[in-house]
Write a protein that holds these residues in place. Structure first.
Motif, PDB file in Angstrom:
ATOM      1  N   UNK A  14       0.821  -1.210   0.000  1.00 19.15           N
ATOM      2  CA  UNK A  14       0.000   0.000   0.000  1.00 19.15           C
ATOM      3  C   UNK A  14       0.852   1.256   0.000  1.00 19.15           C
ATOM      4  N   UNK A  15       2.064   1.150  -0.532  1.00 24.42           N
ATOM      5  CA  UNK A  15       2.922   2.327  -0.651  1.00 24.42           C
ATOM      6  C   UNK A  15       3.486   2.823   0.658  1.00 24.42           C
ATOM      7  N   UNK A  16       3.572   1.953   1.654  1.00 21.25           N
ATOM      8  CA  UNK A  16       4.149   2.358   2.936  1.00 21.25           C
ATOM      9  C   UNK A  16       3.126   2.867   3.932  1.00 21.25           C
TER      10      UNK A  16
ATOM     11  N   UNK B 235      14.635   1.412   9.351  1.00 19.04           N
ATOM     12  CA  UNK B 235      14.482   1.276   7.904  1.00 19.04           C
ATOM     13  C   UNK B 235      15.701   1.872   7.195  1.00 19.04           C
ATOM     14  N   UNK B 236      16.099   1.248   6.107  1.00 16.13           N
ATOM     15  CA  UNK B 236      17.220   1.739   5.310  1.00 16.13           C
ATOM     16  C   UNK B 236      16.730   2.824   4.363  1.00 16.13           C
ATOM     17  N   UNK B 237      17.521   3.892   4.174  1.00 21.04           N
ATOM     18  CA  UNK B 237      17.089   4.974   3.278  1.00 21.04           C
ATOM     19  C   UNK B 237      17.035   4.552   1.824  1.00 21.04           C
TER      20      UNK B 237
ATOM     21  N   UNK C  23      10.850   4.754   1.412  1.00 16.46           N
ATOM     22  CA  UNK C  23      11.613   5.903   1.867  1.00 16.46           C
ATOM     23  C   UNK C  23      12.594   6.416   0.816  1.00 16.46           C
ATOM     24  N   UNK C  24      13.014   5.547  -0.103  1.00 16.92           N
ATOM     25  CA  UNK C  24      14.051   5.933  -1.061  1.00 16.92           C
ATOM     26  C   UNK C  24      13.639   7.128  -1.913  1.00 16.92           C
ATOM     27  N   UNK C  25      12.339   7.285  -2.187  1.00 17.60           N
ATOM     28  CA  UNK C  25      11.882   8.348  -3.070  1.00 17.60           C
ATOM     29  C   UNK C  25      11.361   9.569  -2.314  1.00 17.60           C
ATOM     30  N   UNK C  26      11.518   9.606  -0.998  1.00 17.00           N
ATOM     31  CA  UNK C  26      11.042  10.756  -0.225  1.00 17.00           C
ATOM     32  C   UNK C  26      11.964  11.960  -0.489  1.00 17.00           C
TER      33      UNK C  26
END
Length: 296
Positions: free
Chosen positions: A53-55, A222-224, A229-232
């Motif tokens: 659900x996209x986080x 959580x890993x970045x 989270x990678x696309x934040x």
């Protein structure tokens, strides 16, 4: 051929005292045990659905299990649905998600708002089959978690079909316990996943009583580089000048006036309000650039 003499038993047939025979759990006890298992399963489903659900963390609310038959359960399943037959050891069960909700999840997975086509297809496309596979994995892991460590590798998906009739899981008159979970997300339409547990399956699962679920393993940070989270996007600032001037000087500034600007050798790179790194000023193809020399 007629025997020459009558057969006479040497000893009486053994008769067991009913008190020594342990009866299986009653139907009401099986339904109640499934309800308690559903509470544990809901907590695991909530975490397992996050990546799908996209986080966003949904609410997963279990409904009270109801005794019915398989024909009645199937009557509530639409023409197009993700119907999967599972097995816990040798005990079968069915899980189903409406086709419209599967296609909404597929649309979101490809960056859409979660819409469905104006008319549903007769069969699922390949992208939906891949999504159903992910849902099956979530269901299997959640069931295993809720049933306890002994079932860690015992829950498997056997087959699937978009038509509940073609799945041919059980005879229509099979007594089953119907169990549903409502998945709620903020700002989105709720959807559900439904289960049909044959009473014989519940009798096998809870024959030795309920097993406590395995202790929950705490998740590390959580890993970045991991989704989502990678696309934040984060605001990064390079502070070239940080100077102080008296109020009197600022009040007398005029167009064309030149200020002496001391640029530090190590320019701070700020993320939020925290200095994340430092670097030196240079240029790359007529653009001002910073070469990072150290991390704070």
């Amino acid at each position: 051929m007629k025997p020459e003499r009558a057969f006479i038993a040497e000893r009486a047939v053994a008769r067991h005292d009913p008190a020594l025979l342990r009866p299986g759990p009653a139907t009401a006890e099986l339904i109640a045990a499934l309800g308690r298992t559903a509470d544990r399963m809901a907590r695991h489903l909530r975490d397992a659905f996050e990546p799908l659900l996209g986080g966003a963390t949904p609410q997963v609310n279990p409904m009270r299990p109801m005794q019915t038959d398989y024909a009645d359960f199937c009557s509530e399943v639409p023409r197009l649905a993700a119907n999967s037959l599972f097995r816990i050891g040798s005990a079968p069960l069915v899980a189903t998600v409406e086709g419209e909700n599967v296609l909404r999840l597929v649309d979101r997975a490809f960056g859409g708002p979660g819409d469905t086509p104006s008319s549903l297809p007769r069969e699922f496309p390949l992208s939906a089959d891949l999504m159903i596979g992910r849902i099956e994995h979530i269901v299997a892991s959640s069931l295993a978690h809720a049933m306890g460590p002994a079932t860690a590798d015992a829950v498997t998906a056997i087959r699937r079909d978009s038509s509940i009739a073609e799945l041919q899981a059980f005879p229509a008159a099979t007594p089953v316990a119907s169990l549903g979970f409502n998945v709620l997300e903020q700002g989105r339409m709720p959807w559900a996943i439904s289960f049909a547990f044959p009473m014989d399956t519940l009798a096998q699962i809870f024959a030795q009583g309920e097993t406590a679920a395995a202790p929950r393993t705490p998740r590390g940070p959580a890993l970045p580089t991991d989704e989502p989270f990678a696309e934040v996007p984060l605001q990064v600032s390079a502070v070239l000048v940080d100077m102080r001037l008296p109020l009197a000087t600022i009040s007398e500034l005029s167009v064309g006036q030149i200020l002496s600007v001391p640029i530090a050798r190590n320019v701070p790179l700020v993320v939020g309000e925290r200095t994340y790194a430092r670097g030196t000023i240079g240029s790359v193809e007529d653009h001002v650039a910073i070469q990072i020399t150290q991390f704070s």
